[in-house]
Motif scaffolding. Structure first.
Motif, PDB file in Angstrom:
ATOM      1  N   VAL A  80      25.372 -35.541   1.395  1.00 53.33           N
ATOM      2  CA  VAL A  80      23.984 -35.644   1.861  1.00 53.33           C
ATOM      3  C   VAL A  80      23.926 -36.241   3.272  1.00 53.33           C
ATOM      4  CG1 VAL A  80      21.718 -36.643   1.375  1.00 53.33           C
ATOM      5  CG2 VAL A  80      23.191 -35.915  -0.521  1.00 53.33           C
ATOM      6  N   ALA A  81      23.217 -35.543   4.151  1.00 55.36           N
ATOM      7  CA  ALA A  81      23.074 -36.020   5.531  1.00 55.36           C
ATOM      8  C   ALA A  81      21.757 -36.774   5.728  1.00 55.36           C
ATOM      9  CB  ALA A  81      23.161 -34.856   6.509  1.00 55.36           C
ATOM     10  N   ASP A  82      20.735 -36.416   4.929  1.00 52.80           N
ATOM     11  CA  ASP A  82      19.472 -37.154   4.993  1.00 52.80           C
ATOM     12  C   ASP A  82      18.901 -37.212   3.584  1.00 52.80           C
ATOM     13  OD1 ASP A  82      16.925 -38.130   5.268  1.00 52.80           O
ATOM     14  OD2 ASP A  82      16.389 -36.888   6.989  1.00 52.80           O
ATOM     15  N   TYR A  83      18.866 -38.434   3.039  1.00 48.90           N
ATOM     16  CA  TYR A  83      18.456 -38.617   1.643  1.00 48.90           C
ATOM     17  C   TYR A  83      16.952 -38.473   1.438  1.00 48.90           C
ATOM     18  CZ  TYR A  83      23.157 -40.316   0.587  1.00 48.90           C
ATOM     19  OH  TYR A  83      24.514 -40.398   0.404  1.00 48.90           O
ATOM     20  N   ARG A  84      16.214 -38.397   2.543  1.00 51.55           N
ATOM     21  CA  ARG A  84      14.752 -38.383   2.409  1.00 51.55           C
ATOM     22  C   ARG A  84      14.149 -37.053   2.850  1.00 51.55           C
ATOM     23  NH1 ARG A  84      16.331 -43.179   4.424  1.00 51.55           N
ATOM     24  NH2 ARG A  84      15.733 -45.109   3.336  1.00 51.55           N
ATOM     25  N   ASP A  85      14.937 -36.007   2.841  1.00 53.80           N
ATOM     26  CA  ASP A  85      14.371 -34.712   3.246  1.00 53.80           C
ATOM     27  C   ASP A  85      15.021 -33.605   2.424  1.00 53.80           C
ATOM     28  OD1 ASP A  85      12.773 -32.963   4.577  1.00 53.80           O
ATOM     29  OD2 ASP A  85      13.771 -33.157   6.521  1.00 53.80           O
ATOM     30  N   VAL A  86      14.337 -32.464   2.394  1.00 60.21           N
ATOM     31  CA  VAL A  86      14.852 -31.290   1.691  1.00 60.21           C
ATOM     32  C   VAL A  86      15.621 -30.437   2.695  1.00 60.21           C
ATOM     33  CG1 VAL A  86      14.142 -29.158   0.517  1.00 60.21           C
ATOM     34  CG2 VAL A  86      12.983 -31.323  -0.003  1.00 60.21           C
ATOM     35  N   ASP A  87      16.762 -29.931   2.298  1.00 58.61           N
ATOM     36  CA  ASP A  87      17.494 -29.054   3.199  1.00 58.61           C
ATOM     37  C   ASP A  87      16.707 -27.765   3.386  1.00 58.61           C
ATOM     38  OD1 ASP A  87      20.550 -28.905   4.308  1.00 58.61           O
ATOM     39  OD2 ASP A  87      19.644 -26.922   4.015  1.00 58.61           O
ATOM     40  N   PRO A  88      16.629 -27.266   4.650  1.00 60.09           N
ATOM     41  CA  PRO A  88      15.855 -26.027   4.879  1.00 60.09           C
ATOM     42  C   PRO A  88      16.305 -24.861   3.992  1.00 60.09           C
ATOM     43  CG  PRO A  88      16.553 -26.995   6.971  1.00 60.09           C
ATOM     44  CD  PRO A  88      17.145 -27.849   5.900  1.00 60.09           C
ATOM     45  N   ILE A  89      17.540 -24.812   3.572  1.00 62.55           N
ATOM     46  CA  ILE A  89      17.938 -23.678   2.708  1.00 62.55           C
ATOM     47  C   ILE A  89      17.236 -23.744   1.350  1.00 62.55           C
ATOM     48  CG2 ILE A  89      20.197 -23.313   3.808  1.00 62.55           C
ATOM     49  CD1 ILE A  89      21.516 -24.587   1.394  1.00 62.55           C
ATOM     50  N   PHE A  90      16.790 -24.937   0.964  1.00 63.54           N
ATOM     51  CA  PHE A  90      16.099 -25.077  -0.329  1.00 63.54           C
ATOM     52  C   PHE A  90      14.580 -25.135  -0.184  1.00 63.54           C
ATOM     53  CE2 PHE A  90      20.263 -27.209  -1.324  1.00 63.54           C
ATOM     54  CZ  PHE A  90      20.721 -26.217  -2.172  1.00 63.54           C
ATOM     55  N   GLY A  91      14.090 -25.292   1.050  1.00 66.91           N
ATOM     56  CA  GLY A  91      12.644 -25.360   1.261  1.00 66.91           C
ATOM     57  C   GLY A  91      12.263 -26.602   2.027  1.00 66.91           C
ATOM     58  N   THR A  92      11.091 -27.160   1.665  1.00 64.88           N
ATOM     59  CA  THR A  92      10.536 -28.301   2.392  1.00 64.88           C
ATOM     60  C   THR A  92      10.118 -29.380   1.381  1.00 64.88           C
ATOM     61  OG1 THR A  92       8.313 -27.417   2.171  1.00 64.88           O
ATOM     62  CG2 THR A  92       9.558 -26.763   4.143  1.00 64.88           C
ATOM     63  N   LEU A  93       9.755 -30.537   1.903  1.00 64.90           N
ATOM     64  CA  LEU A  93       9.235 -31.585   1.010  1.00 64.90           C
ATOM     65  C   LEU A  93       7.969 -31.097   0.303  1.00 64.90           C
ATOM     66  CD1 LEU A  93       9.772 -34.917   2.978  1.00 64.90           C
ATOM     67  CD2 LEU A  93      10.658 -34.382   0.685  1.00 64.90           C
ATOM     68  N   ALA A  94       7.174 -30.288   1.009  1.00 63.89           N
ATOM     69  CA  ALA A  94       5.960 -29.746   0.371  1.00 63.89           C
ATOM     70  C   ALA A  94       6.351 -28.837  -0.801  1.00 63.89           C
ATOM     71  CB  ALA A  94       5.126 -28.986   1.393  1.00 63.89           C
ATOM     72  N   ASP A  95       7.427 -28.061  -0.643  1.00 64.40           N
ATOM     73  CA  ASP A  95       7.901 -27.223  -1.753  1.00 64.40           C
ATOM     74  C   ASP A  95       8.341 -28.105  -2.927  1.00 64.40           C
ATOM     75  OD1 ASP A  95       7.542 -24.822  -0.377  1.00 64.40           O
ATOM     76  OD2 ASP A  95       9.554 -24.916   0.509  1.00 64.40           O
ATOM     77  N   PHE A  96       8.986 -29.239  -2.591  1.00 66.47           N
ATOM     78  CA  PHE A  96       9.394 -30.152  -3.660  1.00 66.47           C
ATOM     79  C   PHE A  96       8.178 -30.681  -4.407  1.00 66.47           C
ATOM     80  CE2 PHE A  96      10.060 -34.315  -5.422  1.00 66.47           C
ATOM     81  CZ  PHE A  96      11.140 -34.077  -6.265  1.00 66.47           C
ATOM     82  N   ASP A  97       7.173 -31.128  -3.634  1.00 62.26           N
ATOM     83  CA  ASP A  97       5.973 -31.691  -4.266  1.00 62.26           C
ATOM     84  C   ASP A  97       5.294 -30.652  -5.162  1.00 62.26           C
ATOM     85  OD1 ASP A  97       6.441 -34.077  -2.988  1.00 62.26           O
ATOM     86  OD2 ASP A  97       5.048 -33.690  -1.342  1.00 62.26           O
ATOM     87  N   ALA A  98       5.275 -29.402  -4.685  1.00 61.21           N
ATOM     88  CA  ALA A  98       4.637 -28.342  -5.483  1.00 61.21           C
ATOM     89  C   ALA A  98       5.430 -28.103  -6.769  1.00 61.21           C
ATOM     90  CB  ALA A  98       4.554 -27.056  -4.666  1.00 61.21           C
ATOM     91  N   MET A  99       6.740 -28.122  -6.670  1.00 59.83           N
ATOM     92  CA  MET A  99       7.589 -27.923  -7.849  1.00 59.83           C
ATOM     93  C   MET A  99       7.349 -29.057  -8.848  1.00 59.83           C
ATOM     94  SD  MET A  99      10.569 -28.929  -9.402  1.00 59.83           S
ATOM     95  CE  MET A  99      11.118 -30.064  -8.129  1.00 59.83           C
ATOM     96  N   LEU A 100       7.313 -30.293  -8.332  1.00 62.92           N
ATOM     97  CA  LEU A 100       7.126 -31.456  -9.196  1.00 62.92           C
ATOM     98  C   LEU A 100       5.769 -31.397  -9.901  1.00 62.92           C
ATOM     99  CD1 LEU A 100       8.368 -34.258  -9.964  1.00 62.92           C
ATOM    100  CD2 LEU A 100       7.074 -35.213  -8.062  1.00 62.92           C
ATOM    101  N   ALA A 101       4.749 -31.059  -9.127  1.00 70.30           N
ATOM    102  CA  ALA A 101       3.407 -30.985  -9.727  1.00 70.30           C
ATOM    103  C   ALA A 101       3.373 -29.898 -10.801  1.00 70.30           C
ATOM    104  CB  ALA A 101       2.366 -30.706  -8.639  1.00 70.30           C
ATOM    105  N   GLY A 102       3.992 -28.759 -10.504  1.00 68.42           N
ATOM    106  CA  GLY A 102       4.004 -27.649 -11.464  1.00 68.42           C
ATOM    107  C   GLY A 102       4.735 -28.029 -12.740  1.00 68.42           C
TER     108      GLY A 102
END
Ligand code: GLC
Length: 559
Positions: A80-102
């Motif tokens: 891990v190079a940055d523990y507080r961000d999503v790698d662009p190959i997997f999406g964005t933090l907004a994509d994470f939040d949407a996944m979590l909410a779903g």
């Protein structure tokens, strides 16, 4: 927490306050191989979101996502190079939040992988350490040492990396001269942090809070047995039979050091500041069940993977022993036992359980490995093994694709392999790519519906059309239907919160027990076994009248 479990899924017993992790069935998503919404051949978070209904339909209580944080992907995200961000190959933090909410809307909890033992060499701290001088605070966040020998040309000790080769790499100092060495238990792109440094501890407390604030339900803690190294870093030669992570050997100076417990107590307190039963699960490969149980004492982690169960061969006596030992040892500290048969580091159990005795079951098999498994036997045993596991009290982990009965992909072309183990051993060890191939959703779609472009970071075998989810969904005899039934009946009868009582009289090659109203009988022997009276609730394979064929498990409710 932003949801109430009761509203989302009234039938689940995992409402906040009920310590959901004690009984949960947790489904591991390996994001790069789950579903690829962008079509680039690597799975991503929008792909996960798109399939949450499938997971809800399967009936799991929670998902664990392997790393999706920023990473150069030298070890598939475990760098891990940055523990507080999503790698662009997997999406964005907004994509994470949407996944979590779903997931939460569907009553599915989400735990994320946290990799505290090491970072990527691209992490800003490591880059600063390389530029800084020996003895500087920047270097003190990692484990830098002077080399041995006249000019420091020899590594500081004899430790060997888990992935093969040495555990130390020498750096070039800012003035261009050969300099100090740094420790990396895994690949040289994964330098180990120095966990005796309070700055490292503070940083990880903050990282925990970053994800807890976003609403995650907990963490799977990577290499939790590695954080603290023995004082003085003494030489050590591991037992070559010491298991896939070497953790089965006693006295390893970089595994299972007592100092780790202080870290877990600290983290326990951080999680306790939050509502909603947040949980920590240790990936800890240790020599004994009893030692692993120390990691889940009431003020430490909540769960630890039961790799002793995973590593048990298809043998009734051995299974009875490890189940008893696990329930006793974890029970003694008030923790649930966990159960697991597959993950992204081991040979899929639909292949592993049919490996012959000449082959260790460890991390990877390929075309030249001895003891090649028979796929029919493997799948039959896998279905029987999962049917046994999901009847046990405690929490179980599933690995994506096992609900489809996927086997290990043994014949991946050499030039497709990507596991650092393969490169660091010059192809001597195949590594773990065979259990990481993108999973099939639709028999007739490009990449079997992994995406709609047909790209896949590891090639999918031609015969995987028959494993696709869409062909299994409506087939009552499919492995997917079996998993759905097991999960539904497990929940209906409260087996996760139940108590195990061994049953005698079925013979040495049979594992038989009662959990509440359900009697479970697994036949691991060569001959059929007579079934007791009662209604068959689930069977892992066809029954032969009133007898239970070999490699088959049945759940029976008293008539
Ligand atoms: C854990 C992960 C494995 C990874 C290693 C190094 O064992 O499960 O996939 O390679 O840690 O981070």
């Amino acid at each position: 927490m932003t949801f109430t479990q009761q509203d989302a899924r009234p039938e689940l017993e995992s409402a906040p306050g009920s310590e959901w992790w004690r009984t949960a069935v947790i489904y591991q998503i390996y994001p790069r191989s789950f579903a690829d919404a962008s079509g680039d051949g690597l799975g991503d978070l929008p792909g996960v979101t798109a399939h949450l209904d499938d997971l809800h339909e399967l009936g799991v209580d929670a998902i664990w996502l392997s790393p999706f944080q920023r990473s150069p992907q030298k070890d598939a995200g475990y760098d891990v190079a940055d523990y507080r961000d999503v790698d662009p190959i997997f999406g964005t933090l907004a994509d994470f939040d949407a996944m979590l909410a779903g997931a939460h809307e569907r009553g599915i909890r989400v735990i994320v992988d946290l990799v505290p033992n090491h970072s990527s060499d691209q992490h800003v701290w490591f880059q600063e350490a390389l530029k800084a001088a020996p003895g500087s605070p920047e270097r003190a966040r990692y484990i830098f040492r002077d080399g041995k020998g006249e000019n420091g040309e020899l590594p500081p000790n004899n430790w060997e990396s888990v992935f093969g080769g040495g555990m130390w790499k020498r750096v070039t100092e800012a003035d261009g001269t050969p300099g100090q060495w740094y420790l990396h238990i895994f690949d040289e792109s994964q330098p180990d942090f120095d966990w005796t440094n309070p700055e490292v501890r503070a940083e990880f407390r903050d990282i925990l809070r970053f994800w807890l604030d976003r609403g995650v339900d907990g963490f799977r803690v990577d290499v939790a047995h590695g954080l603290i190294k023995a004082e003085g870093l003494p030489d050590f030669t591991p037992d070559p039979e010491g298991g896939s992570m070497g953790g089965d050997s006693a006295g390893v100076p970089y595994w299972g050091q007592p100092g780790v417990h202080e870290v877990w107590r600290d983290w326990h307190e951080v999680l306790a500041e939050y509502d909603g039963d947040r949980a920590l699960c240790a990936e800890a490969w240790l020599p004994t069940v009893a030692q692993t149980a120390l990691w889940v004492r009431p003020d430490e982690m909540h769960q630890a993977f039961n790799f002793h169960y995973l590593e048990t061969t298809w043998d009734a006596e051995a299974l009875r022993a490890v189940i008893t030992e696990s329930l006793d040892a974890y029970g003694a500290v008030g923790a649930p036992s966990t159960w697991v048969l597959s993950n992204h580091d081991v040979v899929r159990h639909a292949s592993r359980l049919a490996l012959t005795a000449e082959n260790p079951q460890g991390a990877g098999i390929g075309p030249k490995s001895p003891g090649q498994p028979d796929p029919v036997t493997g799948l039959r045993r896998a279905r029987a093994a999962t049917s046994l596991m999901l009847a046990l009290p405690g929490s179980s982990y599933l690995y994506q694709g096992e609900e489809l009965g996927l086997p290990e992909v043994i014949d991946l072309p050499d030039d497709a392999r990507q596991d650092p183990t393969w490169f660091r051993t010059n192809g001597e060890r195949y590594g773990r790519d065979g259990c990481r191939v993108p999973i099939p959703w639709s028999a007739d779609a490009p990449a079997y519906g992994f995406n709609d472009t047909g790209a896949a970071w590891l090639p999918q075998p031609a015969e995987w059309a028959e494993f696709a989810r869409d062909v299994q969904r409506d087939d009552p005899a499919s492995t997917l239907s079996l998993y759905r039934s097991l999960l539904a009946e497990r929940r209906a009868h409260g087996l996760g919160a139940g108590t195990l009582e061994w049953l005698e009289g079925f013979g040495d090659d049979v594992v038989a027990f009662r959990n509440g109203p359900i009697t479970v009988i697994a036949n691991l022997g060569d001959t059929a076994v007579a079934l007791p009276a009662g209604d068959v609730v689930v069977a892992s394979g066809p029954l032969d009248g009133a007898s239970l064929p070999t490699d088959t498990t049945v759940w029976i409710a008293a008539a």
